[in-house]
Write an enzyme that holds these catalytic residues in place. Structure first.
Site, short mmCIF file in Angstrom:
data_model
loop_
_atom_site.label_atom_id
_atom_site.label_comp_id
_atom_site.label_asym_id
_atom_site.label_seq_id
_atom_site.Cartn_x
_atom_site.Cartn_y
_atom_site.Cartn_z
CB SER A 164 -12.30 -1.63 -28.39
OG SER A 164 -11.69 -1.28 -29.62
CE LYS B 49 -12.62 -5.95 -38.54
NZ LYS B 49 -11.88 -7.12 -38.04
CE LYS C 131 -14.90 -5.10 -35.39
NZ LYS C 131 -13.85 -6.01 -35.59
#
Ligand code: PBG
Length: 334
Positions: free
Chosen positions: A282, A202, A256
């Site tokens: 998003s 991440k 991600k």
């Protein structure tokens, strides 16, 4: 080899000529089995609240979740990922609401599991950011995010979620060593079959902006998350993170954000034979959606972007487009 006939003997355009033949030689496919649907949950009754930075995405109260889940089940979406919008009054410095066995996420999970059983999986995020007054994923002391103290809390958060019936625990906090300790705690507490999807890779990314708006942590965040989320310049380090999490007991790993990190997805998949989940986050969602709404690009780019994850080696994709694309796939209209 003797090549007869006119130059060129090999014409790669031949198999592209007809739709049936393009389908025949297609190397990757996208199906609803590949889609994971994120849902934002809010306290209250009959609520469907728009999110300013994410067009067409809403926060739903639990009573409204039923309809979404039944649609997802019909569309054969295998998994939903739940994220809470926590009332500001319930947020505090240590994020204690995360441990409440009856918090929004636990209530929603047990509601879905009671009603739908194993027709669909439920995944819950493990991290403190929706619950802390400073918007960080862990316990903060003198401006530092404490690793081991945070893990103690994340273990309890995981147990609360598992107790509510969560199928997949997904730690997104990036603390060192948390997978092993959470796995141990789950096993000790009779949750041997609860799966662990580690947000292993991440990156500290600006693509998360709209999500922080959605969970109400955007204006609270003090500083940035660079001391625990990864530097986006690094690929070797991503492989080290994955190697560690696999050793610690992760069943699946995540990369991600998604689109700017296809190279990382590919190298993780090539180096480790483990399910890799991509998260089209998003910011990617909002960029794509706004460009479509402005008429700059056709909405077919959604499908194209999702196929790129498959090509790179993802087994599945968390995407805010999941419901829309699942409907199109069912009608075969892409
Ligand atoms: C919480 C969390 C974040 C996302 C998923 N879980 C935000 C963050 O780390 O700041 C981002 C998802 C998205 O942008 O869609 N730790």
């Amino acid at each position: 080899m003797i090549i007869t006939g006119k130059y060129p003997a090999l014409r790669l355009r031949r198999t592209r000529k007809y739709e049936w033949s393009r389908r025949l030689v297609r190397e990757n496919n996208l199906s609803t089995n590949d889609l994971i649907l994120p849902i934002f949950i809010v306290e209250g009754k009959n609520k469907k609240i728009p999110i300013a930075s994410m067009p067409d995405i809403y926060r739903y109260s639990i009573d409204r979740v039923d309809k979404i889940i039944s649609k997802a089940v019909n569309l054969k979406i295998p998994l939903v990922a739940l994220f809470p919008y926590i009332n500001q009054k319930l947020k505090n410095y240590n994020g204690s609401e995360a441990l409440n066995k009856n918090n929004l996420i636990c209530k929603t999970t047990s509601y879905i599991k009671k009603k739908y059983g194993n027709k669909i999986g439920v995944m819950c995020d493990v991290a403190l950011d929706p619950y802390t007054s400073h918007g960080h994923d862990g316990i903060m002391k003198n401006g530092e995010i404490l690793n081991d103290e945070t893990i103690d809390i994340l273990i309890k958060q995981s147990l609360a979620q598992a107790n509510a019936g969560c199928d997949i625990i997904a730690p997104s906090d990036m603390m060192d060593g948390r997978i092993k300790l959470i796995r141990n705690a789950l096993d000790k507490n009779n949750f041997k079959n609860v799966q662990l999807l580690s947000y292993a890779v991440k990156f500290a990314s600006s693509f998360y902006g709209p999500f922080r708006d959605a969970v109400g942590s955007k204006n609270l965040l003090v500083g940035d998350k660079k001391t625990y989320q990864m530097d986006y310049s690094n690929n070797d380090e991503a492989l080290r993170e994955v190697a560690l999490d696999i050793k610690e007991g992760a069943d699946m790993v995540m990369v991600k954000p998604g689109l700017p990190y296809l190279d990382v997805i590919k190298s993780v998949k090539e180096n480790f034979k483990i399910p890799v989940i991509a998260y089209q986050v998003s910011g990617e969602y909002s960029l794509i959606t706004n460009s479509i709404k402005k008429g700059l690009v056709d909405e077919k780019i959604i499908f194209e972007s999702l196929m790129s994850f498959k090509r790179a080696g993802s087994n599945a994709i968390i995407t805010y487009f999941a419901e829309k694309i699942a409907k199109k796939l069912q009608k075969n209209s892409f």
